[in-house]
Design a protein around this motif. Sequence first.
Motif, PDB file in Angstrom:
ATOM      1  N   SER A  41       0.848  -1.178   0.020  1.00 24.28           N
ATOM      2  CA  SER A  41       0.088   0.110  -0.155  1.00 24.28           C
ATOM      3  C   SER A  41       1.003   1.271   0.053  1.00 24.28           C
ATOM      4  N   GLU A  42       0.093   2.230  -0.241  1.00 26.52           N
ATOM      5  CA  GLU A  42       0.970   3.698  -0.005  1.00 26.52           C
ATOM      6  C   GLU A  42       1.896   3.894   1.181  1.00 26.52           C
ATOM      7  N   GLN A  43       1.236   3.229   2.383  1.00 27.90           N
ATOM      8  CA  GLN A  43       1.908   3.530   3.713  1.00 27.90           C
ATOM      9  C   GLN A  43       2.964   2.346   3.789  1.00 27.90           C
ATOM     10  N   GLY A  44       3.058   1.557   2.972  1.00 28.99           N
ATOM     11  CA  GLY A  44       4.305   0.431   2.828  1.00 28.99           C
ATOM     12  C   GLY A  44       3.610  -0.737   3.668  1.00 28.99           C
ATOM     13  N   LYS A  45       2.390  -0.752   3.665  1.00 34.72           N
ATOM     14  CA  LYS A  45       1.816  -2.075   4.503  1.00 34.72           C
ATOM     15  C   LYS A  45       1.698  -3.109   3.318  1.00 34.72           C
ATOM     16  N   ILE A  46       1.873  -4.441   3.591  1.00 36.54           N
ATOM     17  CA  ILE A  46       1.509  -5.319   2.782  1.00 36.54           C
ATOM     18  C   ILE A  46       0.035  -5.480   2.726  1.00 36.54           C
ATOM     19  N   LEU A  47      -0.367  -5.672   1.388  1.00 38.63           N
ATOM     20  CA  LEU A  47      -1.973  -5.813   0.956  1.00 38.63           C
ATOM     21  C   LEU A  47      -2.253  -7.308   1.299  1.00 38.63           C
ATOM     22  N   SER A  48      -3.558  -7.180   1.929  1.00 42.83           N
ATOM     23  CA  SER A  48      -4.194  -8.609   2.153  1.00 42.83           C
ATOM     24  C   SER A  48      -4.369  -9.450   1.032  1.00 42.83           C
ATOM     25  N   ARG A  49      -4.740 -10.710   1.216  1.00 42.09           N
ATOM     26  CA  ARG A  49      -4.869 -11.628   0.261  1.00 42.09           C
ATOM     27  C   ARG A  49      -6.177 -11.458  -0.706  1.00 42.09           C
ATOM     28  N   ARG A  50      -7.187 -10.970   0.159  1.00 47.44           N
ATOM     29  CA  ARG A  50      -8.564 -10.696  -0.591  1.00 47.44           C
ATOM     30  C   ARG A  50      -8.301  -9.508  -1.362  1.00 47.44           C
ATOM     31  N   ILE A  51      -7.529  -8.376  -1.159  1.00 50.10           N
ATOM     32  CA  ILE A  51      -7.311  -7.529  -2.216  1.00 50.10           C
ATOM     33  C   ILE A  51      -6.456  -7.832  -3.240  1.00 50.10           C
ATOM     34  N   ASN A  52      -5.454  -8.570  -2.906  1.00 50.03           N
ATOM     35  CA  ASN A  52      -4.335  -8.973  -3.877  1.00 50.03           C
ATOM     36  C   ASN A  52      -5.053  -9.988  -4.926  1.00 50.03           C
ATOM     37  N   ARG A  53      -6.099 -10.811  -4.452  1.00 50.84           N
ATOM     38  CA  ARG A  53      -6.563 -11.860  -5.249  1.00 50.84           C
ATOM     39  C   ARG A  53      -5.549 -12.982  -5.340  1.00 50.84           C
ATOM     40  N   LEU A  54      -4.471 -13.108  -4.493  1.00 50.84           N
ATOM     41  CA  LEU A  54      -3.605 -14.296  -4.706  1.00 50.84           C
ATOM     42  C   LEU A  54      -4.082 -15.524  -3.909  1.00 50.84           C
ATOM     43  N   THR A  55      -3.395 -16.619  -4.450  1.00 50.65           N
ATOM     44  CA  THR A  55      -3.510 -17.936  -3.732  1.00 50.65           C
ATOM     45  C   THR A  55      -2.909 -17.860  -2.449  1.00 50.65           C
ATOM     46  N   LEU A  56      -3.125 -18.801  -1.467  1.00 51.25           N
ATOM     47  CA  LEU A  56      -2.383 -18.702  -0.108  1.00 51.25           C
ATOM     48  C   LEU A  56      -0.872 -18.959  -0.164  1.00 51.25           C
ATOM     49  N   LYS A  57      -0.513 -19.674  -1.106  1.00 49.59           N
ATOM     50  CA  LYS A  57       0.826 -20.134  -1.460  1.00 49.59           C
ATOM     51  C   LYS A  57       1.562 -18.733  -1.933  1.00 49.59           C
ATOM     52  N   GLN A  58       0.978 -18.132  -2.903  1.00 49.74           N
ATOM     53  CA  GLN A  58       1.246 -16.846  -3.780  1.00 49.74           C
ATOM     54  C   GLN A  58       1.724 -15.957  -2.436  1.00 49.74           C
ATOM     55  N   GLN A  59       0.473 -15.801  -1.602  1.00 51.87           N
ATOM     56  CA  GLN A  59       0.574 -14.654  -0.712  1.00 51.87           C
ATOM     57  C   GLN A  59       1.695 -14.941   0.229  1.00 51.87           C
ATOM     58  N   ARG A  60       1.941 -16.094   0.576  1.00 54.99           N
ATOM     59  CA  ARG A  60       3.166 -16.278   1.414  1.00 54.99           C
ATOM     60  C   ARG A  60       4.442 -15.952   0.944  1.00 54.99           C
ATOM     61  N   LEU A  61       4.450 -16.423  -0.159  1.00 53.99           N
ATOM     62  CA  LEU A  61       5.983 -15.915  -1.182  1.00 53.99           C
ATOM     63  C   LEU A  61       6.169 -14.462  -1.266  1.00 53.99           C
ATOM     64  N   ILE A  62       5.083 -14.028  -1.433  1.00 53.56           N
ATOM     65  CA  ILE A  62       5.036 -12.535  -1.658  1.00 53.56           C
ATOM     66  C   ILE A  62       5.627 -11.904  -0.319  1.00 53.56           C
ATOM     67  N   THR A  63       4.827 -12.250   0.769  1.00 55.90           N
ATOM     68  CA  THR A  63       5.276 -11.648   2.085  1.00 55.90           C
ATOM     69  C   THR A  63       6.691 -11.908   2.371  1.00 55.90           C
ATOM     70  N   VAL A  64       7.190 -13.131   2.244  1.00 54.35           N
ATOM     71  CA  VAL A  64       8.580 -13.673   2.317  1.00 54.35           C
ATOM     72  C   VAL A  64       9.615 -12.557   1.592  1.00 54.35           C
ATOM     73  N   ALA A  65       8.994 -12.293   0.292  1.00 61.57           N
ATOM     74  CA  ALA A  65       9.923 -11.492  -0.544  1.00 61.57           C
ATOM     75  C   ALA A  65       9.864 -10.040  -0.244  1.00 61.57           C
ATOM     76  N   ILE A  66       8.833  -9.692   0.496  1.00 59.91           N
ATOM     77  CA  ILE A  66       8.700  -8.341   0.801  1.00 59.91           C
ATOM     78  C   ILE A  66       9.471  -7.995   1.931  1.00 59.91           C
ATOM     79  N   LYS A  67       9.631  -9.050   2.808  1.00 59.54           N
ATOM     80  CA  LYS A  67      10.436  -9.005   4.261  1.00 59.54           C
ATOM     81  C   LYS A  67      11.847  -8.981   3.964  1.00 59.54           C
ATOM     82  N   GLN A  68      12.058  -9.858   2.779  1.00 62.14           N
ATOM     83  CA  GLN A  68      13.506  -9.832   2.434  1.00 62.14           C
ATOM     84  C   GLN A  68      14.049  -8.718   1.990  1.00 62.14           C
ATOM     85  N   ALA A  69      13.393  -8.216   0.983  1.00 64.53           N
ATOM     86  CA  ALA A  69      13.719  -6.918   0.385  1.00 64.53           C
ATOM     87  C   ALA A  69      13.716  -5.557   1.417  1.00 64.53           C
TER      88      ALA A  69
END
Length: 99
Positions: A41-69
């Motif tokens: 989001s604009e504030q720098g927060k990770i958007l939820s799965r409902r908003i992203n329209r991602l699968t659970l596995k994709q959301q986990r991978l995105i979250t890990v990638a964002i945290k690593q970055a």
Amino acid sequence: MEKSKRLFLKSKRSFRRRLPPIQSGDRIDYRNMSLISRFISEQGKILSRRINRLTLKQQRLITVAIKQARILSLLPFLNNEKQFERSESTASGFRTRNK
């Protein structure tokens, strides 16, 4: 009677299925900033799965990638640009009053 029956009929609208935000060829990685930035989001927060329209596995991978970055300082933890602008404007307002 006919009007009351019409209210309960389901609408026969066809809805278009949204395309998935991550294509099969896209690689979810902390270095892929163009992909990662879409899920923050604009504030720098990770958007939820409902908003992203991602699968659970994709959301986990995105979250890990964002945290690593964030840890590697490729992404900021917080985006405080708007708050910084406000604090500057209020600080300059106090200066004009003291003069």
